[in-house]
Motif scaffolding. Structure first.
Motif, PDB file in Angstrom:
ATOM      1  N   CYS A 162       0.831  -1.243  -0.043  1.00 30.63           N
ATOM      2  CA  CYS A 162      -0.239  -0.017  -0.032  1.00 30.63           C
ATOM      3  C   CYS A 162       0.860   1.382  -0.055  1.00 30.63           C
ATOM      4  O   CYS A 162       0.610   2.116  -0.616  1.00 30.63           O
ATOM      5  N   ILE A 222      -1.466   3.797  -1.724  1.00 29.59           N
ATOM      6  CA  ILE A 222      -2.767   3.538  -1.202  1.00 29.59           C
ATOM      7  C   ILE A 222      -2.791   3.828   0.232  1.00 29.59           C
ATOM      8  O   ILE A 222      -1.919   3.385   0.884  1.00 29.59           O
ATOM      9  N   MET A 248     -12.460  -2.119  -2.009  1.00 28.42           N
ATOM     10  CA  MET A 248     -11.855  -2.765  -3.038  1.00 28.42           C
ATOM     11  C   MET A 248     -12.433  -2.832  -4.467  1.00 28.42           C
ATOM     12  O   MET A 248     -11.612  -2.830  -5.381  1.00 28.42           O
ATOM     13  N   PHE A 254      -8.008   2.607  -2.748  1.00 30.72           N
ATOM     14  CA  PHE A 254      -7.447   1.449  -3.389  1.00 30.72           C
ATOM     15  C   PHE A 254      -8.136   1.128  -4.873  1.00 30.72           C
ATOM     16  O   PHE A 254      -7.291   0.803  -5.757  1.00 30.72           O
ATOM     17  N   LYS A 284      -6.372   2.671  -8.054  1.00 36.87           N
ATOM     18  CA  LYS A 284      -5.145   2.378  -8.449  1.00 36.87           C
ATOM     19  C   LYS A 284      -5.252   1.404  -9.920  1.00 36.87           C
ATOM     20  O   LYS A 284      -6.156   0.821 -10.146  1.00 36.87           O
ATOM     21  N   TRP A 334      -4.623  -1.848 -12.280  1.00 39.45           N
ATOM     22  CA  TRP A 334      -4.550  -3.069 -12.106  1.00 39.45           C
ATOM     23  C   TRP A 334      -3.271  -3.808 -11.320  1.00 39.45           C
ATOM     24  O   TRP A 334      -3.288  -4.640 -10.532  1.00 39.45           O
ATOM     25  N   LYS A 349      -2.827  -3.011  -7.447  1.00 35.00           N
ATOM     26  CA  LYS A 349      -3.965  -3.887  -6.917  1.00 35.00           C
ATOM     27  C   LYS A 349      -3.592  -5.167  -6.751  1.00 35.00           C
ATOM     28  O   LYS A 349      -3.551  -5.645  -5.792  1.00 35.00           O
ATOM     29  N   TYR A 366      -7.952  -8.991 -10.659  1.00 36.30           N
ATOM     30  CA  TYR A 366      -7.344  -7.854 -11.001  1.00 36.30           C
ATOM     31  C   TYR A 366      -6.379  -8.318 -12.392  1.00 36.30           C
ATOM     32  O   TYR A 366      -5.932  -7.412 -13.037  1.00 36.30           O
TER      33      TYR A 366
END
Length: 371
Positions: free
Chosen positions: A27, A32, A72, A87, A90, A92, A95, A304
């Motif tokens: 993160c 994040i 999410m 989150f 962002k 892919w 994540k 993702y």
């Protein structure tokens, strides 16, 4: 009982903390924002807010979580896009990195522990031609049990033939016919014993395990071997699981009861056994979390990856169905594993109990060879 509870906490705590720390680091690296970083569940016993993150220790010391900012999956009917630090805003790959990094840190922890143990203890010699014919243990129910053999005894001769290593011992036993005359050394004493043909019950198995020999390795080689151990145990576990499935056999899984039982046993053995178990369980947690099952890290990682390939996320309905299926599957898996634990630990057949007693105590330190 108290020792077991403490041992469970000591074993699981670093595994959980390092897993959540992996998510936390991901993160921070991807921008994040983290709202909460908690060890444990339930009532908050201690917390301290630093910046935007509230660091917590909770009452139930099993598990933990990292709570990134925002959901999410951003609601499809939302009037505003997610904020840049959330989150869902962002790319892919950011994540994807965040959800798998917990498992990767479990592997890093395991590799570090394996490497340190190998550096301290050394690597076991696997070439039987280089292993002295020294007794590691005597297995119950075999001819050696009737002799006075003890751990550390060095076998010198079999039926008058000199024995220099474990390979020669194995070959001599395989060629045995009739009674077996054994000459062995204990300290400075030279002793002898005879095993009658009838005691072998038609098998050329004496019933002794090899005394392990460990070779010192430099730290850089130990570090590499630490990572190799992670690869080896992952491959071994997946291969065993696939063999069970392909042969239509129920896989051997350990649930909560089985894990506690293993920790209980390790707590009553050596410190190296105990630390080795932390590494093994860290590998297991990392591997299991990467399984592509919804609600596990691997399930989200698959979502993702799909986003990266198709440039869009699955619909909310599809995600909800997948999460429910994954939840039901995990519940059934825990129930099955717990049933297997109870059956294996409390209702094991007599033959299994005898085999368990005959097995070496420390699989990380002893080579399972019987002759």
């Amino acid at each position: 009982m108290l020792l077991t509870v403490i041992a469970v906490i000591v074993v699981l705590s670093p595994i959980v903390i390092i897993h959540e720390f992996g998510h936390y680091i991901a993160c921070r690296l991807t921008g994040i924002r983290v709202n909460e970083f908690a060890f444990g569940f339930g009532k908050i016993l201690w917390h301290k807010k630093v910046g935007h993150t509230d660091y917590q220790i909770r009452a139930i010391p099993f598990g933990g979580f990292v709570e990134p900012a925002g959901p999410m999956f951003h609601p499809q009917d939302a009037k505003e896009p997610p904020k840049p630090y959330e989150f869902a805003a962002k790319k892919w790959y950011a994540k994807f990195f965040m959800v798998i990094n917990g498992a990767l840190f479990n592997y890093l922890l395991a590799a570090l522990i394996f490497g340190v143990l190998i550096y301290i203890k050394g690597m076991p010699e696997t070439d039987i031609a280089k292993l002295p014919a020294a007794v590691g243990a005597v297995a119950p129910g075999y001819p050696a049990e009737k002799l006075d053999l003890k751990e550390g005894d060095l076998i010198r001769q079999i039926n008058g033939k000199d024995i220099a290593n474990w390979e020669e011992l194995t070959k001599s036993l395989a060629d045995r016919k009739g009674d077996l005359h054994l000459t062995y050394q204990r300290g400075t004493e030279i002793l002898s014993a005879t095993v009658k043909e009838a005691d072998f019950n038609g098998k050329n198995v004496l019933g002794v395990t090899v005394m392990p020999v460990f070779n010192a390795v430099p730290w850089w080689k130990a570090a590499g071997l630490g990572f190799y151990q992670c690869w080896y145990w992952t491959e071994y576990s997946l291969t065993s699981l696939w063999k069970s499935i392909s042969r239509k056999k129920a896989p051997e899984l350990a649930g909560p009861i089985g894990i506690v039982n293993v920790i209980h046993q390790a707590a009553h053995r050596s410190l190296l056994d105990f630390v080795f178990l932390i590494a093994m369980l860290s590998v297991a947690v990392g591997m299991f979390n990467l399984f592509p099952i919804p609600i596990l890290d691997g399930g989200y990682a698959l979502v993702y990856l799909w986003e990266g390939l198709t440039k869009k996320l699955p619909t909310e309905k599809t995600l909800n169905v997948a999460v429910n299926i994954g939840l039901y599957f995990l519940i059934l898996l825990v129930i099955y594993a717990s049933y297997a634990d109870i059956k294996r630990i409390f209702f094991k057949p007599k033959t299994a109990a005898v085999a368990a007693e005959a097995a070496p105590e420390n699989t990380s330190e002893k080579t399972n060879v019987q002759d």
